[in-house]
Design a protein around this motif. Structure first.
Motif, PDB file in Angstrom:
ATOM      1  N   ARG A 267      35.782   3.619 -26.273  1.00 32.87           N
ATOM      2  CA  ARG A 267      36.162   4.968 -26.652  1.00 32.87           C
ATOM      3  C   ARG A 267      35.572   5.897 -25.612  1.00 32.87           C
ATOM      4  N   ALA A 268      36.435   6.751 -25.074  1.00 32.61           N
ATOM      5  CA  ALA A 268      36.045   7.611 -23.966  1.00 32.61           C
ATOM      6  C   ALA A 268      34.853   8.475 -24.373  1.00 32.61           C
ATOM      7  N   PRO A 269      33.971   8.789 -23.443  1.00 33.10           N
ATOM      8  CA  PRO A 269      34.054   8.313 -22.058  1.00 33.10           C
ATOM      9  C   PRO A 269      33.229   7.050 -21.793  1.00 33.10           C
ATOM     10  N   ASP A 270      32.276   6.729 -22.647  1.00 27.08           N
ATOM     11  CA  ASP A 270      31.309   5.715 -22.209  1.00 27.08           C
ATOM     12  C   ASP A 270      30.874   4.764 -23.308  1.00 27.08           C
ATOM     13  N   LEU A 271      31.712   4.586 -24.323  1.00 28.92           N
ATOM     14  CA  LEU A 271      31.327   3.719 -25.445  1.00 28.92           C
ATOM     15  C   LEU A 271      32.105   2.405 -25.434  1.00 28.92           C
ATOM     16  N   LEU A 272      31.362   1.318 -25.465  1.00 30.75           N
ATOM     17  CA  LEU A 272      31.930  -0.026 -25.596  1.00 30.75           C
ATOM     18  C   LEU A 272      31.753  -0.438 -27.053  1.00 30.75           C
ATOM     19  N   ARG A 273      32.868  -0.772 -27.699  1.00 30.88           N
ATOM     20  CA  ARG A 273      32.851  -0.953 -29.141  1.00 30.88           C
ATOM     21  C   ARG A 273      33.132  -2.413 -29.485  1.00 30.88           C
ATOM     22  N   PHE A 274      32.232  -3.009 -30.269  1.00 29.53           N
ATOM     23  CA  PHE A 274      32.400  -4.399 -30.698  1.00 29.53           C
ATOM     24  C   PHE A 274      32.579  -4.422 -32.209  1.00 29.53           C
ATOM     25  N   GLY A 275      33.802  -4.644 -32.631  1.00 28.21           N
ATOM     26  CA  GLY A 275      34.055  -4.752 -34.064  1.00 28.21           C
ATOM     27  C   GLY A 275      33.729  -6.143 -34.543  1.00 28.21           C
ATOM     28  N   VAL A 276      33.126  -6.218 -35.706  1.00 24.85           N
ATOM     29  CA  VAL A 276      32.679  -7.494 -36.236  1.00 24.85           C
ATOM     30  C   VAL A 276      33.355  -7.708 -37.585  1.00 24.85           C
ATOM     31  N   ASN A 277      34.293  -8.644 -37.624  1.00 25.01           N
ATOM     32  CA  ASN A 277      34.902  -8.998 -38.902  1.00 25.01           C
ATOM     33  C   ASN A 277      34.305 -10.324 -39.336  1.00 25.01           C
ATOM     34  N   ALA A 278      33.515 -10.263 -40.410  1.00 23.21           N
ATOM     35  CA  ALA A 278      32.748 -11.441 -40.837  1.00 23.21           C
ATOM     36  C   ALA A 278      33.631 -12.582 -41.324  1.00 23.21           C
ATOM     37  N   LEU A 279      34.922 -12.305 -41.540  1.00 24.78           N
ATOM     38  CA  LEU A 279      35.796 -13.384 -41.996  1.00 24.78           C
ATOM     39  C   LEU A 279      36.040 -14.413 -40.898  1.00 24.78           C
ATOM     40  N   PHE A 280      35.910 -13.991 -39.628  1.00 26.90           N
ATOM     41  CA  PHE A 280      36.232 -14.958 -38.565  1.00 26.90           C
ATOM     42  C   PHE A 280      35.264 -14.920 -37.385  1.00 26.90           C
ATOM     43  N   THR A 281      34.285 -14.052 -37.424  1.00 29.27           N
ATOM     44  CA  THR A 281      33.371 -13.938 -36.280  1.00 29.27           C
ATOM     45  C   THR A 281      32.111 -14.768 -36.537  1.00 29.27           C
ATOM     46  N   SER A 282      31.640 -15.411 -35.484  1.00 32.55           N
ATOM     47  CA  SER A 282      30.401 -16.190 -35.593  1.00 32.55           C
ATOM     48  C   SER A 282      29.313 -15.545 -34.737  1.00 32.55           C
ATOM     49  N   HIS A 283      28.076 -15.914 -35.040  1.00 28.97           N
ATOM     50  CA  HIS A 283      26.970 -15.438 -34.203  1.00 28.97           C
ATOM     51  C   HIS A 283      27.120 -15.952 -32.776  1.00 28.97           C
ATOM     52  N   GLY A 284      27.647 -17.162 -32.665  1.00 28.50           N
ATOM     53  CA  GLY A 284      27.888 -17.713 -31.326  1.00 28.50           C
ATOM     54  C   GLY A 284      28.871 -16.863 -30.530  1.00 28.50           C
ATOM     55  N   ASP A 285      29.893 -16.348 -31.216  1.00 28.38           N
ATOM     56  CA  ASP A 285      30.850 -15.460 -30.545  1.00 28.38           C
ATOM     57  C   ASP A 285      30.130 -14.263 -29.929  1.00 28.38           C
ATOM     58  N   LEU A 286      29.183 -13.728 -30.678  1.00 28.55           N
ATOM     59  CA  LEU A 286      28.526 -12.493 -30.226  1.00 28.55           C
ATOM     60  C   LEU A 286      27.596 -12.770 -29.054  1.00 28.55           C
ATOM     61  N   LEU A 287      26.956 -13.916 -29.071  1.00 25.29           N
ATOM     62  CA  LEU A 287      26.116 -14.279 -27.931  1.00 25.29           C
ATOM     63  C   LEU A 287      26.977 -14.489 -26.685  1.00 25.29           C
TER      64      LEU A 287
END
Lengths: 419, 419
Positions: free
Chosen positions: B373-393
């Motif tokens: 999101r402009a100008p300088d935000l990197l956004r990581f959405g986390v949906n617990a139905l399919f996201t793993s901790h390994g994904d985030l690492l």
């Protein structure tokens, strides 16, 4: 029991002759019609175009499933409302850049009426057809309340006279070229001109016209138009509607629903709304992509099809159905409410019978799908892209059989959407 | 080049441990995620639920293609907006009969704001978050202009104080429980109570909350709520939105868009609008059935899932990602703008970096889909139905690699929807 009438043989021969000479006959293959069904309700829900299933499967599995969020760019989702709008524009006589697809017809009617009123401030009247489709009437009332205007209900034939008298008070006239019950076609050219002579704007609801007959919104100087995607355009149940606004109005166009996708720079997520240039400012929220791209695929059924040819076939079909009705059904208590004059006929035939509801149900049971409008109208929509003269004779013959056999429920309709 | 940091090994072990103990891990199979992609943009467009393709194919080929117009009754199309609304209701703590699905979030925001203002006549203020999602702000301005009201922008933490001072002037407060940029979670309970103590209505935009955490709109006494179908509900691109109106307001509810499907007797095609009883009066036009029934199928991904469990996993995930960011990314110039306090965190993590756009693009090139999101935000959405901790690492590691390698374009973003 089927009674053989002398006229039926002649009708059968005429249908065969007309169908043999039909240059649009091959277009029927562009639709996946169920076998053994005569579908005469395409003016309520168009049937499934053959191009849709594969196109939608690609949208779902590849564009959404695999490319995910990137498809807003790479699959052209973002531009879809304008791209599909332009595709519809070619069917209504609109040059590119004036038509947007999205939202329901009701939302587009609200947008168009409100925007039109804003373009003619200081004029206190909205004028519409007392027989207009209900949602158009309800939303005219809502816009009038919102803006402190008044609604006048004037039947189409009386509109020129009304405008000559009171036109200077009129902001916008809102009409359909085709009456959804009777199929009567009104004179868009004359009514648009009468509106303009009064300094009013002309807003046309093309739900029962787009895709059924040639339209020339640019050439006629129409100001705004709306229409739906699921009748003669066969875009699928509840397919997105469209809104046309003539280019000359774009700079001053203010829409009542300034959603983020109509912003001049939507991804800047600016604090205040600045409308996009052109028709893009009529975009509202994020469009329903699955339904919108199904509509886009459906529109390919019109590829290479000349709407003048569609019109010629449609008139041949409705004329033939009126002849069938005259010969087979009039003696059994049916009367037609559709004009016999081809110049005053849209692309449907409506017959009046006191047991319209029971007959529509029974007819569906025999493989002929029509619909009814309370209390006593049986409506046969004719889409020339896939309907044959033989289909219409089948419909008329089976309807006659139902009467002769008494094979229908004469009780009044229960509440329910459609037959 | 991947630099091995001492902390990375510990993070890898922690991720493996947490994922091994994850009771929701099997739910991942309810989504058709592309292999080799870590998808952290489900808060912008949820991925394809496995139930959708077959369900939609049935809608297209059988319901539309074969049963045609009859499907409005036989396939339950007519009731779909209320049925899907109730299904969403179970995810937001709404008893049946108070939620309707259809139209875009923007149309629903307009409807909710305008209806709320009508329920509190003689109160001249609409109060909203200066950081609210743009479409909410634009439509608040539009409704205020329409009704001669004024908009006040008050940050959520200041709202109770503002309401204590000026609350008697306030018709409605319109907020989101989750800031779409920072992921900060506000206190819905306290803000709803503050609104009610002032006699104002509380309208919540649940776009970034529905499906991500337990919500209790009934128990909190929320007056109205809207939300979208395509973020954490994974209903597909542009999936229909929803509108909740508490039952106690139904009798007095007047919507600005009285379309025909909200009529008490829609198929009577009556001349004047009489609203249906209950939430059905908030229906507008014919809904986009393909998109709506795709959403309905998508919601089955929540079958048997406890949202408290979703919330617990979500907090574990975002907490872990914040730890990864702290250990792997903070030394390289990233700062988190998401609260470290779990009670103040929605289901996303947002990192600030001056080259957010270039990094998001480069990250997608390496199989990690986030957005910016402009100008300088990197956004990581986390949906617990399919996201793993390994994904985030994996995401954090690849982001670190990009910086170390300088493998991204540091130019400012060009115009365009999303990475």
């Amino acid at each position: 029991m089927t009674t053989a009438l002398p006229g039926a043989v002649a009708l059968r021969e005429q249908a065969a002759r007309l169908d043999a000479d039909d240059p649009l006959a091959p277009v029927r293959e562009r639709f996946l019609l169920p076998p053994d069904v005569v579908y005469l309700d395409g003016n309520s829900l168009g049937p499934l175009p053959a191009a849709v299933p594969a196109a939608l499967d690609d949208v779902v599995r590849r564009q959404w499933g695999t490319a995910l969020i990137g498809s807003w760019n790479t699959a052209g989702w973002w531009q879809a409302p304008l791209r599909v709008g332009d595709a519809i524009g070619t069917l209504i006589g609109a040059a590119p850049g004036q038509t947007v697809a999205g939202d329901s017809t009701s939302v587009q009617v609200f947008t168009a009426l409100d925007a039109a009123a804003a373009l003619r401030p200081d004029r206190p009247l909205l004028v519409t057809d007392p027989g207009h489709f209900p949602t158009d009437r309800y939303l005219a009332d809502a816009v009038a309340r919102r803006r402190g205007l008044q609604v006048r209900h004037v039947p189409p034939p009386d509109l020129p006279h009304f405008l000559a008298d009171e036109g200077r008070q009129v902001a916008v006239v809102s009409y359909s070229p085709v009456d959804f019950r009777t199929g009567e076609l009104y004179d868009m050219t004359a009514l648009t001109r009468a509106a303009h002579e009064a300094g009013a704007l002309a807003l046309w609801d093309l739900c029962h016209a787009a895709g059924a007959l040639p339209l020339e919104v640019d050439a006629l100087g129409v100001d705004l138009a709306v229409g739906c995607g699921y009748k003669f355009l066969s875009g699928g149940p509840g397919a997105p509607a469209f809104l046309y606004v003539a280019q000359r109005h774009h700079a001053a166009l203010e829409t009542p629903l300034p959603g983020w996708t109509g912003h001049a720079d939507p991804f800047a997520l600016a604090r205040d709304y600045t409308p996009a240039p052109g028709i893009a400012r009529a975009r509202i929220g994020t469009p329903p992509i699955l339904s919108l791209l199904a509509l886009e695929a459906a529109l390919t059924a019109f590829d290479g099809v000349d709407l003048h040819q569609v019109r010629a076939k449609s008139l041949s079909l409705t004329g033939f159905l009126l002849r069938c009705a005259d010969e087979l059904l009039a003696p059994l208590g049916f009367t037609s409410v559709t004009p016999s004059d081809p110049g005053r006929r849209g692309s449907q035939v409506t017959l009046r019978h006191p047991h319209a509801h029971g007959l529509a149900v029974a007819l569906a049971g025999r493989g002929v799908v029509a619909d009814m409008r309370a209390p006593d109208l049986l409506r046969f929509g004719v889409n020339a892209l896939f309907t044959s003269h033989g289909d219409l004779l089948t419909a008329a013959t089976r309807l006659r059989d139902l009467i002769v056999e008494g094979a229908y429920d004469p009780a009044p309709p229960s509440v329910g959407p459609v037959t």
